[in-house]
Design a protein around this motif. Structure first.
Motif, mmCIF file in Angstrom:
data_model
loop_
_atom_site.group_PDB
_atom_site.id
_atom_site.type_symbol
_atom_site.label_atom_id
_atom_site.label_comp_id
_atom_site.label_asym_id
_atom_site.label_seq_id
_atom_site.Cartn_x
_atom_site.Cartn_y
_atom_site.Cartn_z
ATOM 1 N N GLU A 93 0.835 -1.216 0.000
ATOM 2 C CA GLU A 93 0.000 0.000 0.000
ATOM 3 C C GLU A 93 0.865 1.260 0.000
ATOM 4 O O GLU A 93 0.584 2.232 -0.712
ATOM 5 C CB GLU A 93 -0.968 -0.041 1.193
ATOM 6 N N ARG A 94 1.938 1.230 0.809
ATOM 7 C CA ARG A 94 2.871 2.362 0.837
ATOM 8 C C ARG A 94 3.476 2.602 -0.557
ATOM 9 O O ARG A 94 3.544 3.720 -1.057
ATOM 10 C CB ARG A 94 3.965 2.027 1.877
ATOM 11 N N ALA A 97 0.993 3.986 -3.128
ATOM 12 C CA ALA A 97 0.772 5.413 -2.881
ATOM 13 C C ALA A 97 1.949 6.221 -3.442
ATOM 14 O O ALA A 97 1.752 7.240 -4.115
ATOM 15 C CB ALA A 97 0.595 5.672 -1.388
ATOM 16 N N ALA A 102 0.453 9.741 -4.131
ATOM 17 C CA ALA A 102 -0.665 10.013 -3.216
ATOM 18 C C ALA A 102 -0.180 9.842 -1.775
ATOM 19 O O ALA A 102 0.881 9.266 -1.537
ATOM 20 C CB ALA A 102 -1.819 9.053 -3.489
ATOM 21 N N GLU A 103 -0.971 10.344 -0.834
ATOM 22 C CA GLU A 103 -0.574 10.225 0.574
ATOM 23 C C GLU A 103 -0.632 8.789 1.064
ATOM 24 O O GLU A 103 0.207 8.340 1.824
ATOM 25 C CB GLU A 103 -1.513 11.071 1.451
ATOM 26 N N ASP A 104 -1.686 8.074 0.642
ATOM 27 C CA ASP A 104 -1.864 6.716 1.144
ATOM 28 C C ASP A 104 -2.636 5.901 0.107
ATOM 29 O O ASP A 104 -3.175 6.469 -0.858
ATOM 30 C CB ASP A 104 -2.631 6.752 2.489
ATOM 31 N N ALA A 105 -2.664 4.594 0.303
ATOM 32 C CA ALA A 105 -3.410 3.716 -0.601
ATOM 33 C C ALA A 105 -3.974 2.555 0.191
ATOM 34 O O ALA A 105 -3.454 2.197 1.256
ATOM 35 C CB ALA A 105 -2.507 3.211 -1.736
ATOM 36 N N ALA A 253 -6.003 5.167 -4.118
ATOM 37 C CA ALA A 253 -4.955 6.028 -3.577
ATOM 38 C C ALA A 253 -5.557 7.420 -3.401
ATOM 39 O O ALA A 253 -6.214 7.929 -4.309
ATOM 40 C CB ALA A 253 -3.756 6.079 -4.526
ATOM 41 N N SER A 256 -4.740 10.694 3.276
ATOM 42 C CA SER A 256 -4.713 9.718 4.370
ATOM 43 C C SER A 256 -6.081 9.611 5.047
ATOM 44 O O SER A 256 -6.487 8.522 5.457
ATOM 45 C CB SER A 256 -3.632 10.100 5.388
#
Ligand SMILES: *Cc1c(COP(=O)(O)O)cnc(C)c1O
Length: 395
Positions: A93-94, A97, A102-105, A253, A256
């Motif tokens: 996921e990191r 992102a 993107a900030e997060d996924a 994504a 957060s």
């Protein structure tokens, strides 16, 4: 089985068949690759997989899958929040992102599920969702599952999109949603214009980048980066089932906060099994290859360019662009089907698409290039098209 239901269903199948709408499956006798076995004797060049970077059967990816199987086991036997999260799920996921800036996924079993679970978790009857008319079926279904007002604009028509934004000015949130690349045409969404108009009207933008992530834009970051609107797209969805190894899995994504709420509220995430460990481990290696340099992306672009150029020289009518989706336009549905069969008979696997998948009178053979095709594969494909055309359309 109930006799009445069986009769009814048999009748519907007969109607599909009579209308020429029945889809037939061709079982491959081996792995997905740029050359596939259509039976024991028939190896063909494959021009219809979403295997853009050639990772579906890449030795590095296969080895990573073996390693992941040994280290992390086969099944998760759980959803994420009970006991279905391994350290590698969080790492993937990191990395996803980071890939799309993107900030997060958050991972989903598929992109179909990502699109199925993103709208309802974020939007309700106070909101409006404004969708491109040619968006993927999973976006259409995801929007149906949510109570937001639904509006539609003609494919890539930013003027009509602005009209819809004006009509929905009273909504709490307005979300504009589009495919990054439209799969039947290989056309890229006008993301710069879409972001401009969305920002003017204080709306949110979502892009499904399934047919672009990994091979479009700098570092394979996708169409937002390619269109110069990095950081202006609020929500990005995508699949692991195309360029990034091609097995299965999808993601959202976003900021957060959005990702955190999806973990609490998105139903396909909460109530369906975790992505299998083998897929997670092998996809991490796919991301390494995507990050390692532009070699695969450059090869893919060169193959698409070679095919587009040679087919144009041979007088075929292609939709314009540079995407590795290269539609060879035929027009008549029957003619497209006959041409496709004749191309397959010459050792090149292609499929014809006609109404209702594409507009009436715009039947086509949609070809897709891969980084793993050699120049000789491309040339063989062009030669097969030329010979097939001579056989089915004499003169
Ligand atoms: C392929 C595709 C999907 C579905 O992806 P899966 O991971 O196979 O479910 C969703 N959206 C778009 C635009 C696609 O092209």
């Amino acid at each position: 089985m109930d006799a009445a239901l069986r009769r009814d269903v048999a009748g519907r199948l007969a109607e599909l068949r009579a209308a020429g709408l029945e889809k037939r499956e061709r079982p491959l006798a081996g792995a997905q690759a740029v050359h596939v076995q259509l039976g024991p004797e028939t190896e063909v060049v494959n021009l219809c997989a979403n295997n853009y970077l050639g990772l579906a059967n890449h030795p590095v990816i296969v080895a990573a899958a073996h390693d992941a199987l040994d280290r992390w086991g086969f099944g998760m036997a759980s959803v994420r929040f009970i006991c279905g999260t391994q350290e590698q799920h969080l790492e993937l996921e990191r990395r996803l992102a980071d890939l799309v800036h993107a900030e997060d996924a958050i991972l989903f079993p598929s992109c179909f599920d990502a699109n199925g679970g993103v709208f309802e978790a974020l939007f309700d009857e106070r909101d409006a969702v404004i969708s491109d008319a040619l968006n993927h079926a999973s976006i259409i279904d995801g929007i149906r599952l949510c109570k937001a007002r639904r509006l539609r604009y003609a494919n890539r028509d930013v003027g009509e999109l602005e009209q819809r934004l004006i009509e929905s000015a009273d909504a709490r949130h307005r979300l504009v949603v589009t495919d990054g690349v439209f799969s039947m045409d290989g056309y890229v969404a006008p993301l710069a214009a879409i972001c401009d108009v969305a920002e003017r009207h204080d709306a949110i933008v979502m892009v499904d980048d399934s047919h672009a992530v990994g091979f479009t834009g700098p570092g394979g970051a996708g169409t937002p980066a390619a269109c110069g609107v990095d950081g202006r797209v609020d929500i990005i969805t995508g699949t692991l089932g195309k360029a990034m190894g091609g097995a299965a899995g999808g993601y959202v994504a976003a900021s957060s906060e959005v990702v955190a709420l999806l973990r609490q509220r998105s139903r396909p995430y909460l109530f369906s099994n975790s992505v299998a460990p083998v897929i997670v481990g092998a996809t991490l290696r796919a991301l390494d290859l995507i990050a390692a340099g532009d070699d695969l992306r450059d090869q893919l672009a060169a193959n698409a360019e070679r095919f587009r150029q040679k087919m144009t020289t041979e007088g075929f009518s292609l939709l314009p662009g540079s995407h590795p989706i290269v539609p060879v336009m035929v027009g008549d549905a029957g003619e497209a089907a006959r041409l496709a069969a004749a191309v397959v008979a010459r050792g090149v696997y292609v499929v014809a698409f006609s109404y209702p998948v594409v507009p009436l009178g715009q039947a086509r053979i949609r070809t897709q290039m891969s980084a793993a095709h050699t120049p000789a594969d491309i040339d063989r494909a062009v030669a097969a098209f030329v010979a097939a055309r001579a056989s089915v359309m004499p003169g």
